[in-house]
Design a protein around this motif. Structure first.
Motif, PDB file in Angstrom:
ATOM      1  N   ALA A   1      -4.655  -9.908   5.599  1.00 46.10           N
ATOM      2  CA  ALA A   1      -5.281  -9.397   4.380  1.00 46.10           C
ATOM      3  C   ALA A   1      -5.069  -7.899   4.195  1.00 46.10           C
ATOM      4  CB  ALA A   1      -6.773  -9.723   4.399  1.00 46.10           C
ATOM      5  N   ILE A   2      -5.147  -7.146   5.285  1.00 45.62           N
ATOM      6  CA  ILE A   2      -5.082  -5.697   5.144  1.00 45.62           C
ATOM      7  C   ILE A   2      -3.720  -5.217   4.667  1.00 45.62           C
ATOM      8  CG2 ILE A   2      -4.306  -5.033   7.480  1.00 45.62           C
ATOM      9  CD1 ILE A   2      -6.662  -2.957   7.392  1.00 45.62           C
ATOM     10  N   ARG A   3      -2.710  -6.052   4.833  1.00 43.86           N
ATOM     11  CA  ARG A   3      -1.366  -5.650   4.423  1.00 43.86           C
ATOM     12  C   ARG A   3      -1.255  -5.501   2.901  1.00 43.86           C
ATOM     13  NH1 ARG A   3       1.964  -6.155   8.768  1.00 43.86           N
ATOM     14  NH2 ARG A   3       3.906  -6.706   7.703  1.00 43.86           N
ATOM     15  N   HIS A   4      -2.092  -6.203   2.167  1.00 44.28           N
ATOM     16  CA  HIS A   4      -2.092  -6.057   0.721  1.00 44.28           C
ATOM     17  C   HIS A   4      -2.577  -4.661   0.323  1.00 44.28           C
ATOM     18  CE1 HIS A   4      -1.233 -10.321  -0.187  1.00 44.28           C
ATOM     19  NE2 HIS A   4      -1.880 -10.535   0.954  1.00 44.28           N
ATOM     20  N   PHE A   5      -3.518  -4.124   1.071  1.00 48.55           N
ATOM     21  CA  PHE A   5      -4.011  -2.772   0.795  1.00 48.55           C
ATOM     22  C   PHE A   5      -3.008  -1.731   1.268  1.00 48.55           C
ATOM     23  CE2 PHE A   5      -7.604  -5.569   0.728  1.00 48.55           C
ATOM     24  CZ  PHE A   5      -8.353  -5.111  -0.345  1.00 48.55           C
ATOM     25  N   LEU A   6      -2.328  -2.021   2.371  1.00 48.34           N
ATOM     26  CA  LEU A   6      -1.264  -1.119   2.824  1.00 48.34           C
ATOM     27  C   LEU A   6      -0.136  -1.058   1.790  1.00 48.34           C
ATOM     28  CD1 LEU A   6      -1.232  -2.177   6.562  1.00 48.34           C
ATOM     29  CD2 LEU A   6      -1.452   0.189   5.786  1.00 48.34           C
ATOM     30  N   ARG A   7       0.174  -2.174   1.209  1.00 42.13           N
ATOM     31  CA  ARG A   7       1.253  -2.205   0.221  1.00 42.13           C
ATOM     32  C   ARG A   7       0.861  -1.465  -1.058  1.00 42.13           C
ATOM     33  NH1 ARG A   7       4.476  -7.689  -1.179  1.00 42.13           N
ATOM     34  NH2 ARG A   7       5.863  -6.911   0.453  1.00 42.13           N
ATOM     35  N   SER A   8      -0.402  -1.557  -1.459  1.00 48.08           N
ATOM     36  CA  SER A   8      -0.820  -0.944  -2.722  1.00 48.08           C
ATOM     37  C   SER A   8      -1.232   0.515  -2.569  1.00 48.08           C
ATOM     38  CB  SER A   8      -1.974  -1.740  -3.340  1.00 48.08           C
ATOM     39  OG  SER A   8      -3.112  -1.715  -2.485  1.00 48.08           O
ATOM     40  N   ASP A   9      -1.719   0.893  -1.390  1.00 54.55           N
ATOM     41  CA  ASP A   9      -2.157   2.284  -1.170  1.00 54.55           C
ATOM     42  C   ASP A   9      -1.924   2.623   0.299  1.00 54.55           C
ATOM     43  OD1 ASP A   9      -3.322   4.791  -1.168  1.00 54.55           O
ATOM     44  OD2 ASP A   9      -5.071   4.176  -2.344  1.00 54.55           O
ATOM     45  N   LEU A  10      -0.668   2.837   0.647  1.00 50.70           N
ATOM     46  CA  LEU A  10      -0.269   2.991   2.044  1.00 50.70           C
ATOM     47  C   LEU A  10      -0.941   4.193   2.705  1.00 50.70           C
ATOM     48  CD1 LEU A  10       1.624   1.969   4.322  1.00 50.70           C
ATOM     49  CD2 LEU A  10       3.324   3.603   3.475  1.00 50.70           C
ATOM     50  N   GLU A  11      -0.877   5.345   2.082  1.00 50.87           N
ATOM     51  CA  GLU A  11      -1.389   6.561   2.713  1.00 50.87           C
ATOM     52  C   GLU A  11      -2.882   6.467   2.986  1.00 50.87           C
ATOM     53  OE1 GLU A  11      -1.536  11.416   1.951  1.00 50.87           O
ATOM     54  OE2 GLU A  11      -0.461  10.090   0.565  1.00 50.87           O
ATOM     55  N   ARG A  12      -3.626   6.021   2.014  1.00 52.34           N
ATOM     56  CA  ARG A  12      -5.080   5.919   2.167  1.00 52.34           C
ATOM     57  C   ARG A  12      -5.450   4.882   3.226  1.00 52.34           C
ATOM     58  NH1 ARG A  12      -9.034   4.482  -2.940  1.00 52.34           N
ATOM     59  NH2 ARG A  12     -11.044   5.078  -1.988  1.00 52.34           N
ATOM     60  N   SER A  13      -4.739   3.761   3.226  1.00 52.18           N
ATOM     61  CA  SER A  13      -5.020   2.695   4.195  1.00 52.18           C
ATOM     62  C   SER A  13      -4.709   3.146   5.615  1.00 52.18           C
ATOM     63  CB  SER A  13      -4.219   1.439   3.846  1.00 52.18           C
ATOM     64  OG  SER A  13      -4.566   0.950   2.572  1.00 52.18           O
ATOM     65  N   LEU A  14      -3.543   3.754   5.817  1.00 51.15           N
ATOM     66  CA  LEU A  14      -3.170   4.214   7.156  1.00 51.15           C
ATOM     67  C   LEU A  14      -4.118   5.284   7.670  1.00 51.15           C
ATOM     68  CD1 LEU A  14       0.737   4.373   6.979  1.00 51.15           C
ATOM     69  CD2 LEU A  14      -0.657   2.772   8.302  1.00 51.15           C
ATOM     70  N   GLU A  15      -4.592   6.140   6.793  1.00 47.40           N
ATOM     71  CA  GLU A  15      -5.532   7.186   7.209  1.00 47.40           C
ATOM     72  C   GLU A  15      -6.814   6.563   7.749  1.00 47.40           C
ATOM     73  OE1 GLU A  15      -7.815  11.142   5.388  1.00 47.40           O
ATOM     74  OE2 GLU A  15      -6.503   9.924   4.113  1.00 47.40           O
ATOM     75  N   LEU A  16      -7.322   5.552   7.065  1.00 49.00           N
ATOM     76  CA  LEU A  16      -8.534   4.877   7.521  1.00 49.00           C
ATOM     77  C   LEU A  16      -8.268   4.103   8.809  1.00 49.00           C
ATOM     78  CD1 LEU A  16     -11.462   4.132   7.047  1.00 49.00           C
ATOM     79  CD2 LEU A  16     -10.692   2.285   5.529  1.00 49.00           C
TER      80      LEU A  16
END
Length: 368
Positions: free
Chosen positions: A125-140
């Motif tokens: 599931a989290i990969r969908h957020f990485l794909r749509s907002d990579l920088e913000r997701s990786l920071e978290l």
């Protein structure tokens, strides 16, 4: 297969009619207004034709179809449901719900994924957020590497893998592994084997496109820490199978093997599907000092068109004393898998030591 053997149930049967009833019962317990029959009707429609991942998605879709709540209120109910589900894999339908319906609410959704991963995994599931907002997701996710729960720490590494099985590739991370490097660095000595396996698998993914980058990273680590050394060895497994000298050197097996292989045999000479072939040989040192030796073997599988396709298997790592001998043996069942179908013909077997081909043998496969 004999009459006394039964086939293992298909993986997709994790989501069978009985399990769907379990989900409905537990939903009714935490949300009495739950429309059980409507959920079951929606979830069971065409179930037999669906794969395990399609069934997981169907459960998520069915929950959404019958819950008359907004997204955040639905999450509150699903948070209560999560600890009541009787399978970690089944609980992955809850992160799927987040990925499907929570893209508009980043903070709430990521917090939900962090919670749900402790019951199964939110890695898909989290990969969908990485794909749509990579920088913000990786920071978290970088912050999650310091979480006290090892499931959350693992999610940081596993969710950001460029080539996660059963999921789409993260093209950005695949092209530039430095994007997730901070996550891996923070986890390189993690106490949890669950986390360490994920870090090693992430790095092994990266070796497919950026082997030199991975080697540079690992050569910069202190391998005196046993957890870090474990990750390094398993992260480099594909390169080690390929006989990469730098990878072999990292695990202390980069020297040219000074050995002889005696009495190399593959028995029986003719094997039918379902039967076992045995590879055996004697490893003999030709020098007085001890040697660390990584032993692999490859089978040249016959393809449908008559060509050959080699598959390398790990055999063992040994520390061989000077002028010593060691008998090595490996048994392997010759059977079809979803990823490999056997074809009749002569299959070569090659033995490699520290990446160097030293001996070979062969056996015939009969598929009749």
């Amino acid at each position: 297969m004999s009459t006394h053997e039964t086939a293992a149930p298909a993986l997709k049967e994790i989501f069978n009619a009985e399990r769907l009833q379990h989900i409905a019962t537990e939903m009714s317990a935490v949300y009495p207004a739950f429309k059980t029959q409507a959920f079951l009707k929606h979830a069971n429609q065409g179930l037999a034709e669906l794969s395990v991942m399609q069934r997981m998605a169907r459960v998520s879709e069915s929950l959404h179809a019958v819950l008359p709540l907004d997204y955040e209120d639905s999450l509150d109910v699903l948070r209560e449901l999560a600890p009541r589900l009787n399978s970690g894999f089944v609980s992955m339908c809850l992160p799927h719900f987040v990925a499907s319906y929570g893209g508009h609410a980043f903070d709430v959704s990521m917090d939900a994924l962090k919670y749900f991963t402790t019951f199964g995994s939110s890695e898909f599931a989290i990969r969908h957020f990485l794909r749509s907002d990579l920088e913000r997701s990786l920071e978290l996710m970088h912050d999650w590497t310091r979480d006290e729960n090892h499931h959350v720490r693992r999610l940081a590494s596993e969710g950001s893998r460029p080539r996660l099985p059963w999921s789409f590739r993260l093209e950005a991370v695949q092209a530039d592994p430095r994007l997730a490097a901070g996550i891996l660095d923070r986890l390189k000595a993690d106490e949890s084997l669950y986390v360490r396996k994920s870090v090693a698998n992430h790095l092994n993914d990266v070796t497919k496109e950026h082997p030199e980058w991975v080697l540079d990273v690992i050569e910069g680590w202190s391998l005196e820490n046993r957890h870090t050394a474990w990750i390094a060895k398993h992260a480099l497994r594909s390169l080690i199978k390929q006989g990469d000298l730098r990878a072999l050197t990292v695990i202390g097996a980069g020297a040219k093997p000074e050995v002889e292989l005696l009495d190399v045999r593959v028995e029986p000479a003719d094997v039918r599907l379902g039967e076992t072939m045995t590879l055996s040989f004697t490893l003999k040192s030709t020098v007085a000092h001890e040697q660390r030796l990584v032993i692999d073997y490859a089978i040249d599988y016959v393809k449908a068109n008559g060509g050959l396709s080699a598959k390398v298997f790990k055999l063992k790592t040994v520390v061989l004393a000077g002028v010593a001998e060691e008998v090595v043996q490996r048994r392997q069942v010759i059977k079809d898998f979803t990823t490999r179908k056997h074809h009749a013909g002569r299959h070569g077997v090659k033995v490699m030591v520290n990446g160097e081909l030293l001996a070979g043998a062969a056996f015939n496969v009969n598929t009749d």
